[in-house]
Design a protein around this motif. Sequence first.
Motif, mmCIF file in Angstrom:
data_model
loop_
_atom_site.group_PDB
_atom_site.id
_atom_site.type_symbol
_atom_site.label_atom_id
_atom_site.label_comp_id
_atom_site.label_asym_id
_atom_site.label_seq_id
_atom_site.Cartn_x
_atom_site.Cartn_y
_atom_site.Cartn_z
ATOM 1 N N TRP A 1 -0.603 -9.703 3.766
ATOM 2 C CA TRP A 1 -1.391 -9.965 2.564
ATOM 3 C C TRP A 1 -2.163 -11.267 2.697
ATOM 4 O O TRP A 1 -3.292 -11.381 2.210
ATOM 5 N N LYS B 1 -2.001 -4.193 -5.403
ATOM 6 C CA LYS B 1 -1.035 -4.856 -4.535
ATOM 7 C C LYS B 1 0.385 -4.529 -4.987
ATOM 8 O O LYS B 1 1.244 -4.200 -4.177
ATOM 9 N N VAL C 1 -8.635 -4.387 -2.053
ATOM 10 C CA VAL C 1 -8.275 -5.779 -2.323
ATOM 11 C C VAL C 1 -9.289 -6.721 -1.671
ATOM 12 O O VAL C 1 -9.760 -7.677 -2.285
#
Length: 114
Positions: A5, A100, A60
């Motif tokens: 991430w 997420k 994202v």
Amino acid sequence: MKNTWLMVIVAAVFEVGWVIGIKHSESVLQWFGTIIAIFISFALMIQASKKISVGTVYAVFVGLGTAGTVVAEMMLFQADVNPMKLLLIGVLLIGVIMLKLQNKEQAVEIKGGE
């Protein structure tokens, strides 16, 4: 998974850099920096997509990049600060966070094409 991430977030930061670079570059050095930012951004996104689903990584990446670009334009280049624009960026970021979290619930690591 946290490092993955982090790669997506760093990729989005470099995306902001290259998008701004495409609009505002005037010298060879600035264009060179823009090209480097493009390369780093996509390399990190590709690496992250090996561990997280491509659709989630891309959503994202683009969401953070879009929000970052709009905010950077407001802060660095005196673009109009529009309350509706800020509200919509907030909605976009909420969507990115929800993606997420959804991915975390369904955490299935992709290992060697399995």
